[in-house]
Design a protein around this motif. Structure first.
Motif, PDB file in Angstrom:
ATOM      1  N   UNK A  69       0.734  -1.292  -0.026  1.00  0.00           N
ATOM      2  CA  UNK A  69      -0.049   0.020  -0.161  1.00  0.00           C
ATOM      3  C   UNK A  69       0.851   1.322   0.038  1.00  0.00           C
ATOM      4  N   UNK A  70       1.851   1.241   0.591  1.00  0.00           N
ATOM      5  CA  UNK A  70       2.872   2.309   0.658  1.00  0.00           C
ATOM      6  C   UNK A  70       3.577   2.557  -0.774  1.00  0.00           C
ATOM      7  N   UNK A  71       3.542   1.516  -1.655  1.00  0.00           N
ATOM      8  CA  UNK A  71       3.883   1.751  -2.958  1.00  0.00           C
ATOM      9  C   UNK A  71       2.834   1.784  -3.982  1.00  0.00           C
ATOM     10  N   UNK A  72       1.666   2.076  -3.573  1.00  0.00           N
ATOM     11  CA  UNK A  72       0.352   1.919  -4.269  1.00  0.00           C
ATOM     12  C   UNK A  72       0.529   2.734  -5.724  1.00  0.00           C
ATOM     13  N   UNK A  73       1.019   3.927  -5.739  1.00  0.00           N
ATOM     14  CA  UNK A  73       1.361   4.575  -7.117  1.00  0.00           C
ATOM     15  C   UNK A  73       2.170   3.830  -8.159  1.00  0.00           C
ATOM     16  N   UNK A  74       3.172   3.118  -7.500  1.00  0.00           N
ATOM     17  CA  UNK A  74       4.092   2.460  -8.769  1.00  0.00           C
ATOM     18  C   UNK A  74       3.549   1.139  -8.833  1.00  0.00           C
ATOM     19  N   UNK A  75       2.716   0.570  -8.232  1.00  0.00           N
ATOM     20  CA  UNK A  75       2.209  -0.691  -8.162  1.00  0.00           C
ATOM     21  C   UNK A  75       1.607  -1.061  -9.548  1.00  0.00           C
ATOM     22  N   UNK A  76       0.597  -0.166 -10.235  1.00  0.00           N
ATOM     23  CA  UNK A  76       0.144  -0.444 -11.876  1.00  0.00           C
ATOM     24  C   UNK A  76       1.395  -0.818 -12.407  1.00  0.00           C
ATOM     25  N   UNK A  77       2.437   0.182 -12.333  1.00  0.00           N
ATOM     26  CA  UNK A  77       3.631   0.270 -13.325  1.00  0.00           C
ATOM     27  C   UNK A  77       4.411  -0.944 -13.003  1.00  0.00           C
ATOM     28  N   UNK A  78       4.658  -1.583 -11.718  1.00  0.00           N
ATOM     29  CA  UNK A  78       5.367  -2.581 -11.707  1.00  0.00           C
ATOM     30  C   UNK A  78       4.453  -3.882 -12.101  1.00  0.00           C
ATOM     31  N   UNK A  79       3.376  -4.077 -11.971  1.00  0.00           N
ATOM     32  CA  UNK A  79       2.610  -5.128 -12.566  1.00  0.00           C
ATOM     33  C   UNK A  79       2.592  -5.045 -13.996  1.00  0.00           C
ATOM     34  N   UNK A  80       2.351  -4.071 -14.744  1.00  0.00           N
ATOM     35  CA  UNK A  80       2.730  -3.981 -16.273  1.00  0.00           C
ATOM     36  C   UNK A  80       4.038  -4.436 -16.639  1.00  0.00           C
ATOM     37  N   UNK A  81       5.048  -3.732 -15.674  1.00  0.00           N
ATOM     38  CA  UNK A  81       6.343  -4.493 -16.207  1.00  0.00           C
ATOM     39  C   UNK A  81       6.385  -6.001 -15.888  1.00  0.00           C
ATOM     40  N   UNK A  82       6.112  -6.295 -15.335  1.00  0.00           N
ATOM     41  CA  UNK A  82       5.824  -8.086 -14.790  1.00  0.00           C
ATOM     42  C   UNK A  82       5.226  -8.813 -16.059  1.00  0.00           C
ATOM     43  N   UNK A  83       4.068  -8.098 -16.318  1.00  0.00           N
ATOM     44  CA  UNK A  83       3.466  -8.844 -17.552  1.00  0.00           C
ATOM     45  C   UNK A  83       4.298  -8.808 -18.842  1.00  0.00           C
ATOM     46  N   UNK A  84       4.936  -7.598 -19.090  1.00  0.00           N
ATOM     47  CA  UNK A  84       5.863  -7.401 -20.225  1.00  0.00           C
ATOM     48  C   UNK A  84       6.823  -8.440 -20.077  1.00  0.00           C
ATOM     49  N   UNK A  85       7.500  -8.632 -18.895  1.00  0.00           N
ATOM     50  CA  UNK A  85       8.621  -9.550 -18.819  1.00  0.00           C
ATOM     51  C   UNK A  85       8.248 -10.997 -18.957  1.00  0.00           C
ATOM     52  N   UNK A  86       6.867 -11.354 -18.607  1.00  0.00           N
ATOM     53  CA  UNK A  86       6.307 -12.702 -18.863  1.00  0.00           C
ATOM     54  C   UNK A  86       6.248 -12.902 -20.076  1.00  0.00           C
ATOM     55  N   UNK A  87       5.653 -11.943 -20.906  1.00  0.00           N
ATOM     56  CA  UNK A  87       5.283 -11.954 -22.518  1.00  0.00           C
ATOM     57  C   UNK A  87       6.604 -12.049 -23.241  1.00  0.00           C
ATOM     58  N   UNK A  88       7.670 -11.382 -22.765  1.00  0.00           N
ATOM     59  CA  UNK A  88       8.979 -11.286 -23.670  1.00  0.00           C
ATOM     60  C   UNK A  88       9.884 -12.500 -23.362  1.00  0.00           C
ATOM     61  N   UNK A  89       9.431 -13.148 -22.199  1.00  0.00           N
ATOM     62  CA  UNK A  89      10.226 -14.385 -22.109  1.00  0.00           C
ATOM     63  C   UNK A  89       9.592 -15.532 -22.901  1.00  0.00           C
ATOM     64  N   UNK A  90       8.220 -15.501 -22.776  1.00  0.00           N
ATOM     65  CA  UNK A  90       7.435 -16.618 -23.687  1.00  0.00           C
ATOM     66  C   UNK A  90       7.746 -16.181 -25.067  1.00  0.00           C
TER      67      UNK A  90
END
Length: 560
Positions: free
Chosen positions: A89-110
């Motif tokens: 919750x303390x990082x809530x502003x950056x959380x959407x960006x971090x989740x998108x980055x994780x999705x991008x990494x997973x897609x790139x790896x796949x």
């Protein structure tokens, strides 16, 4: 996790765990954000791995969590999960960006893996296998299963359940138990995989062998957190699933289930209930199961496992007579089993039989002082409901004479009042208690006679008895409290005597007790009109006790 609040975390964890989680914010490290999860390490009593799952199907805002602490392993949202949630919750502003980055990494790896030539992909997998022993074992299991190599799968399962790599001096200590359980869990996954791939017969064979190996391993593992218990339950579920898929011979399955239940080989680690297999066994298998259970019980009527199995089968089938026969084969000497039988018969609406068994329990008890009081209560309730008040009084009288306690006296009084004969019964009971008090003068706890008279609200008689045969400090305090209004001088003497030894002790509990006595002492002086004497007493006490700051503060709070 959009919109998640501290209130949601409090709802998941409860107020206590939430408040405790506030103290662990600095203990969270290694936070990693994925598309639908957040993991971290929280350092508490031990090092715990925690994971919050986002957009789940349960919990406020679709958030669930897992933690490998003992409390978390019971399915609770623990303080460690609260700490991670608050950190997120303390990082809530950056959380959407971090989740998108994780999705991008997973897609790139796949995409990268999908584009690799076959040889390069094989080379990569071989490198990973060489570096990761656990991955190698998992893939070996899959390969053996795919080949239909039961011997190969069995060999891998045996390796996974082997404790020797984790055992120091032949024993797996608490710190290593989780690692062993994680490895052994791969065997469970392999067995489930066999069922899923259409090889349920092999899964049945291997799950039974795995149960035996796990039971042997458990003897050498400190399983304080219950990891092996969870694994055992998982093996039991996997065996049941395999049986439902493969439909083995009902008679053979019944024989195995009875042997497993009576063998005691896994000491309850898998906790298999044969009745869970009723849909697999069918009428034929259930008939064999019951026959084998009866034969085993007849051969060992006092065997714990045999009794449990027979009782379970009898209850499930509504066979009250068989259930009673199981109980009756090992009657407790205090009548407790007779009471159990009576209650089962009551449930079956056979009240006359129930009453006979309860009365037999009284007759069979050699010493009425040792009888289960609940059996006496049951019989007296039945007598009362049937209008047999004299029988209830007689039983209460006999029980009181055998066990002369305050409770037995109270129960006798209730029964005798209902039958309108309490004065005569009271006289006889007090005669017995008075004789006991004279024999037991000076013993710890004080005589039951004083307690009985106090319970009768006959304070004057209780005071006379205490003066004649003695009483405990607790009894004297009660006597003083009950008679303070009518005999304040006598009560004052008691309070002063009880207060004196407390002045030589320390501790907040002692101080609270002492102040309570001081308030009673003040009340006695008020009733006697000797206010100056109380003032002098308290002044002297304060002077002597002035170094006990907590006592002084407590006295101030009460105006002493």
């Amino acid at each position: 996790m959009d919109g998640l609040t501290e209130a949601d975390l409090r709802a998941l964890a409860g107020a206590r765990s939430f408040e405790r989680g506030l103290g662990y914010l600095d203990a969270v490290s290694g936070v990693e954000v994925g598309d639908s999860w957040v993991t971290a390490t929280v350092h508490g009593t031990e090092r715990y791995e925690v994971e919050l799952t986002l957009d789940g199907l349960r919990g406020p805002r679709g958030v669930t969590g897992e933690c490998d602490c003992p409390y978390g392993m019971e399915g609770n949202f623990c303080k460690h999960l609260v700490a991670l949630g608050l950190t997120v919750l303390a990082q809530r502003e950056s959380l959407p960006r971090q989740r998108k980055a994780a999705r991008d990494r997973a897609q790139d790896l796949d995409a990268w893996l999908s584009g690799l030539p076959r040889e390069e992909l094989l080379t990569l997998v071989r490198e990973l296998i060489a570096e990761d022993r656990q991955l190698r074992r998992r893939l070996e299991l899959r390969a053996a299963s795919a080949r239909g190599d039961l011997a190969g799968v069995r060999a891998r399962v045996r390796e996974l359940l082997d404790v020797s790599p984790f055992a120091r001096y032949g024993y797996v200590e608490y710190a290593d138990a989780r690692a062993y359980a994680d490895q052994a869990g791969q065997a469970l996954s392999a067995i489930r995989g066999l069922t899923g791939s259409g090889r349920a017969d092999d899964a049945i064979t291997l799950s039974r062998e795995a149960m035996r190996l796990l039971a042997e391993a458990a003897e050498s593992v400190d399983d304080s957190d219950g990891w092996l218990g969870q694994l055992g339950a998982g093996l039991a579920d996997a065996h049941l699933d395999a049986c439902r898929a493969a439909r083995p011979d009902p008679g053979d399955l019944a024989r195995w289930l009875v042997g497993h239940a009576l063998g005691g080989l896994d000491d309850g680690l898998t906790d298999i209930d044969p009745l869970d297999y009723e849909d697999v066994l069918g009428d034929e298998g259930m008939t064999v199961l019951r026959q084998l259970a009866v034969e085993a019980w007849r051969g060992n009527r006092r065997g714990w496992a045999e009794k449990c199995l027979m009782e379970r089968l009898a209850k499930a089938g509504g066979d009250v007579d068989t259930m009673i026969a199981v109980y009756a084969a090992d009657l407790a000497p205090n009548g407790h089993t007779h009471l159990t039988i009576a209650r089962e018969l009551d449930a079956a609406r056979r009240s006359d039989d129930a009453l006979r068994w309860a009365e037999r329990g009284i007759r069979d008890t050699r010493e009425l002082s040792a009888v289960d009081t609940a059996l006496v209560d049951y019989l007296c309730d039945r007598y009362g409901a049937a209008g047999r008040l004299a029988d209830a009084v007689a039983l209460r009288r006999d029980h009181f004479r055998a066990r002369r306690s305050l409770l037995a006296y109270q129960r006798l009084r209730a029964a005798a009042r209902a039958a309108d004969c309490w004065p005569a019964e009271r006289a006889g009971a007090l005669t017995l208690l008075r004789a006991d008090a004279e024999r037991q003068q000076g013993r710890h706890g004080g005589p039951v006679l004083v307690d009985a008279l106090l319970d009768d609200e006959d304070a004057d008689a209780a005071w006379q008895a205490a003066a004649a045969t003695g009483a405990s400090d607790a009894q004297w305090r009660t006597l003083a409290d009950q008679t303070r209004a009518t005999r304040p001088a006598d009560a004052l003497a008691v309070y002063l005597r009880l207060a004196e030894p407390l002045t030589r002790q320390t501790g907040n509990t002692v101080y609270e007790h002492l102040v309570s006595l001081l308030l009673s002492i003040r009340d006695c002086h008020c009733r006697l009109g000797t206010h100056d004497d109380f003032t002098a007493y308290v002044t002297t006490l304060r002077t002597a006790q002035r170094r006990k700051r907590n006592l002084m503060r407590l006295m101030d709070d009460h105006g002493l």
